[in-house]
Motif scaffolding. Structure first.
Motif, short mmCIF file in Angstrom:
data_model
loop_
_atom_site.label_atom_id
_atom_site.label_comp_id
_atom_site.label_asym_id
_atom_site.label_seq_id
_atom_site.Cartn_x
_atom_site.Cartn_y
_atom_site.Cartn_z
N GLN A 39 72.38 62.21 41.16
CA GLN A 39 70.79 62.46 41.55
C GLN A 39 69.98 61.84 40.46
O GLN A 39 70.41 61.84 39.20
CB GLN A 39 70.30 64.05 41.47
CG GLN A 39 70.96 64.73 42.67
CD GLN A 39 70.77 66.22 42.84
OE1 GLN A 39 70.77 66.81 41.77
NE2 GLN A 39 70.46 66.44 43.98
N ARG A 40 69.03 61.25 40.82
CA ARG A 40 68.03 60.58 39.77
C ARG A 40 68.75 59.54 38.90
O ARG A 40 68.72 59.60 37.88
CB ARG A 40 67.33 61.64 39.21
CG ARG A 40 66.55 62.64 40.04
CD ARG A 40 65.65 63.85 39.18
NE ARG A 40 66.50 64.30 38.24
CZ ARG A 40 67.33 65.42 38.67
NH1 ARG A 40 67.54 65.76 39.77
NH2 ARG A 40 68.06 66.12 37.54
N THR A 41 69.56 58.66 39.45
CA THR A 41 70.13 57.87 38.64
C THR A 41 69.51 57.06 37.63
O THR A 41 68.24 56.74 37.57
CB THR A 41 70.97 56.59 39.73
OG1 THR A 41 69.72 56.00 40.49
CG2 THR A 41 71.82 57.18 40.68
N GLN A 42 70.31 56.88 36.56
CA GLN A 42 69.66 56.19 35.22
C GLN A 42 70.68 54.93 35.05
O GLN A 42 71.94 54.88 35.60
CB GLN A 42 69.83 57.12 34.11
CG GLN A 42 69.41 58.40 34.25
CD GLN A 42 67.79 58.16 34.38
OE1 GLN A 42 67.21 57.68 33.48
NE2 GLN A 42 67.05 58.87 35.34
N GLN A 43 70.29 54.00 34.40
CA GLN A 43 70.94 52.60 34.04
C GLN A 43 72.17 53.08 33.30
O GLN A 43 73.24 52.30 33.63
CB GLN A 43 70.14 51.97 33.30
CG GLN A 43 68.83 51.24 33.82
CD GLN A 43 68.11 50.33 33.08
OE1 GLN A 43 67.86 50.56 32.00
NE2 GLN A 43 67.43 49.37 33.89
N GLU A 44 72.38 54.00 32.53
CA GLU A 44 73.46 54.38 32.12
C GLU A 44 74.74 54.91 32.92
O GLU A 44 75.79 55.20 32.54
CB GLU A 44 73.32 55.50 30.92
CG GLU A 44 72.80 56.72 31.16
CD GLU A 44 71.48 56.81 30.92
OE1 GLU A 44 70.63 55.85 31.01
OE2 GLU A 44 70.73 57.89 30.66
N ASP A 45 74.28 55.36 34.17
CA ASP A 45 75.26 55.74 35.32
C ASP A 45 76.09 54.52 35.92
O ASP A 45 76.97 54.81 36.42
CB ASP A 45 74.45 56.45 36.38
CG ASP A 45 73.76 57.79 35.78
OD1 ASP A 45 72.86 58.14 36.51
OD2 ASP A 45 74.23 58.33 34.89
N SER A 46 75.67 53.40 35.32
CA SER A 46 76.32 52.01 35.83
C SER A 46 77.77 52.15 35.49
O SER A 46 77.84 52.18 33.96
CB SER A 46 75.26 50.68 35.76
OG SER A 46 74.17 50.60 35.99
N ALA A 47 78.66 52.07 36.43
CA ALA A 47 80.03 52.03 36.11
C ALA A 47 80.92 52.10 37.28
O ALA A 47 80.29 51.86 38.52
CB ALA A 47 80.25 53.59 35.48
N VAL A 48 82.22 52.00 37.16
CA VAL A 48 83.20 52.07 38.33
C VAL A 48 83.45 53.63 38.48
O VAL A 48 84.14 54.12 37.55
CB VAL A 48 84.23 51.02 38.22
CG1 VAL A 48 85.32 51.31 39.33
CG2 VAL A 48 84.06 49.63 38.10
N TYR A 49 83.41 54.02 39.63
CA TYR A 49 83.75 55.57 39.84
C TYR A 49 84.94 55.41 40.57
O TYR A 49 85.10 54.80 41.61
CB TYR A 49 82.60 56.30 40.57
CG TYR A 49 81.32 56.30 39.80
CD1 TYR A 49 80.59 55.21 39.34
CD2 TYR A 49 81.39 57.56 38.92
CE1 TYR A 49 79.40 55.72 38.67
CE2 TYR A 49 80.44 57.66 38.16
CZ TYR A 49 79.51 56.81 38.09
OH TYR A 49 78.39 56.85 37.07
#
Lengths: 111, 115
Positions: free
Chosen positions: B80-90
């Motif tokens: 929720q409420r994504t942030q730029q630091e959430d950028s990654a491969v899941y």
């Protein structure tokens, strides 16, 4: 936290050369696993070592688990371009398979 | 195929939006794991499901992250409420019973980019 440190971070060699990747920790692990990951794909398990001092061979790949079960190495003999990839070591942090990974070693083998 | 599948393959979203990532484990596997791989980093454990037991959420980085597994099969990871630091491969993985020495089979991952 059980940290796994891999070295080197990057390795570029010519086809036919040998290489060794290291995975070290200050903690004891019940087992260690080695994975290879190629671009756009998930990691694929290569081997699991479970006994201190154990040596396992997978064709041209030789995996060793340290006597104290704190470190492991991966040696590739006569590397081929198909060996190119990100090599990751990982160890379980509990009995349910939750894995702690090293940062990985990017290996590039050029023809 | 018979492997672990994940969708979408790629997701680009704007900061502040919610995203859902899906994982289809290997049929019959009772254990399911989510990991995150940031650029130049190894995999970081997020959450683990085993059968009908309560999930191990100890790796979730903040309360913006949640996951569920319906019917002991498909899992959804929600940010929720994504942030730029959430950028990654899941990455999602499954194993037969969740024992530490079992092979974990990984899916191809979802590449998330938060602008």
């Amino acid at each position: 936290t059980q940290l796994l440190e891999q070295s080197p971070q990057f390795l570029s060699i010519q086809e036919g050369e040998n290489l060794t990747v290291y995975c070290n920790s200050s903690s004891v692990f019940s087992s260690l696993q080695w994975y290879r990951q190629e671009p756009g794909e998930g990691p694929v398990l290569l081997v699991t070592v479970v006994t201190g001092g154990e040596v396992k061979k997978l064709k041209r790949l030789t995996f060793q688990f340290g006597d104290a079960r704190k470190d492991s190495s991966l040696h590739i003999t006569a590397a081929q371009p198909g060996d190119t990839g990100l090599y990751l070591c990982a160890g379980p942090t509990d009995s349910w398979g939750k894995l702690q990974f090293g940062a990985g070693t990017q290996v590039v083998v050029t023809p | 195929g018979a492997g672990v599948s994940q969708s979408p393959s790629n997701k680009v979203t704007e900061k502040g939006k919610d995203v859902e990532l899906r994982c289809d484990p290997i049929s019959g596997h009772t254990a399911l794991y989510w990991y995150r791989q940031s650029l130049g980093q190894g995999l970081e454990f997020l959450i683990y499901f085993q059968g009908n037991s309560a999930p191990d959420k100890s790796g979730l980085p903040s309360d913006r992250f949640s996951a569920e597994r319906t019917g002991g099969s498909v899992s959804t990871l929600t940010i929720q409420r994504t942030q730029q630091e959430d950028s990654a491969v899941y990455l999602c993985a499954s194993s037969a019973r969740g024992h530490e020495k079992e092979t974990q089979y990984f899916g191809p991952g979802t590449r998330l980019l938060v602008l």
